[in-house]
Design a protein around this motif. Structure first.
Motif, PDB file in Angstrom:
ATOM      1  N   LYS A  50       0.903  -1.194  -0.083  1.00 48.95           N
ATOM      2  CA  LYS A  50       0.132  -0.095   0.037  1.00 48.95           C
ATOM      3  C   LYS A  50       0.897   1.343   0.023  1.00 48.95           C
ATOM      4  O   LYS A  50       0.598   2.203  -0.812  1.00 48.95           O
ATOM      5  N   LEU A  51       1.852   1.237   0.646  1.00 53.22           N
ATOM      6  CA  LEU A  51       2.899   2.484   0.817  1.00 53.22           C
ATOM      7  C   LEU A  51       3.600   2.362  -0.467  1.00 53.22           C
ATOM      8  O   LEU A  51       3.646   3.771  -0.994  1.00 53.22           O
ATOM      9  N   THR A  52       3.822   1.664  -0.982  1.00 56.30           N
ATOM     10  CA  THR A  52       4.493   1.627  -2.276  1.00 56.30           C
ATOM     11  C   THR A  52       3.637   2.074  -3.232  1.00 56.30           C
ATOM     12  O   THR A  52       4.322   3.171  -4.166  1.00 56.30           O
ATOM     13  N   ARG A  53       2.498   1.613  -3.366  1.00 53.72           N
ATOM     14  CA  ARG A  53       1.590   2.230  -4.351  1.00 53.72           C
ATOM     15  C   ARG A  53       1.196   4.001  -4.090  1.00 53.72           C
ATOM     16  O   ARG A  53       1.362   4.639  -5.070  1.00 53.72           O
ATOM     17  N   LYS A  54       1.230   4.090  -2.867  1.00 55.01           N
ATOM     18  CA  LYS A  54       0.994   5.516  -2.448  1.00 55.01           C
ATOM     19  C   LYS A  54       2.107   6.278  -3.004  1.00 55.01           C
ATOM     20  O   LYS A  54       1.988   7.608  -3.444  1.00 55.01           O
TER      21      LYS A  54
END
Length: 133
Positions: A50-54
């Motif tokens: 999720k953090l990578t996507r954000k």
């Protein structure tokens, strides 16, 4: 020869559920048959993905709003015939190499080999970043 099935994950809640299922210690010999790629800790993989996507969206100047049809990840199941005479460790490595080839090493993923059924199988969610690149 393995058979492969792919499922689409369209929201982060389902990604979290998929990863919990995939890493289930009862299916993976106490998580000894689990690994990650570009993941620091497999049990936090959904958070890291999720953090990578954000961060990718921010770097590209894109909104973090998600559409209902957006692909968050792919859940891939690779099953082997018991007659293949492969060890769980060999199956795990075949799965890891397969997903590296499929993604070109450009996407983070977790993989686990389930040994709780007659046929051994690899399961993994592959994070799809191509949606934002």
């Amino acid at each position: 020869m393995p058979t492969t099935k792919s499922l689409t994950i369209q929201n982060e809640r389902n990604l979290q559920r998929a990863i919990k299922y995939i890493l289930n210690p009862e299916k993976t010999m106490g998580q000894t048959l689990t690994s990650g790629y570009k993941i620091n800790y497999v049990n936090n993989a959904d958070f890291e993905m999720k953090l990578t996507r954000k961060m990718a969206r921010l770097a590209l100047g894109q909104s973090n709003k998600k559409s209902d049809q957006e692909v968050v990840a792919r859940h891939i199941i690779q099953s082997f015939d018991p007659n293949d005479n492969l060890t769980p460790e060999e199956i795990h490595e075949i799965g890891r190499q397969t997903v590296l080839e499929l993604t070109g090493g450009n996407h983070e993923f977790v993989i686990a080999t389930h040994v709780d059924q007659d046929h051994y199988h690899n399961v993994r969610p592959d994070r799809v970043l191509s949606q934002v690149v």
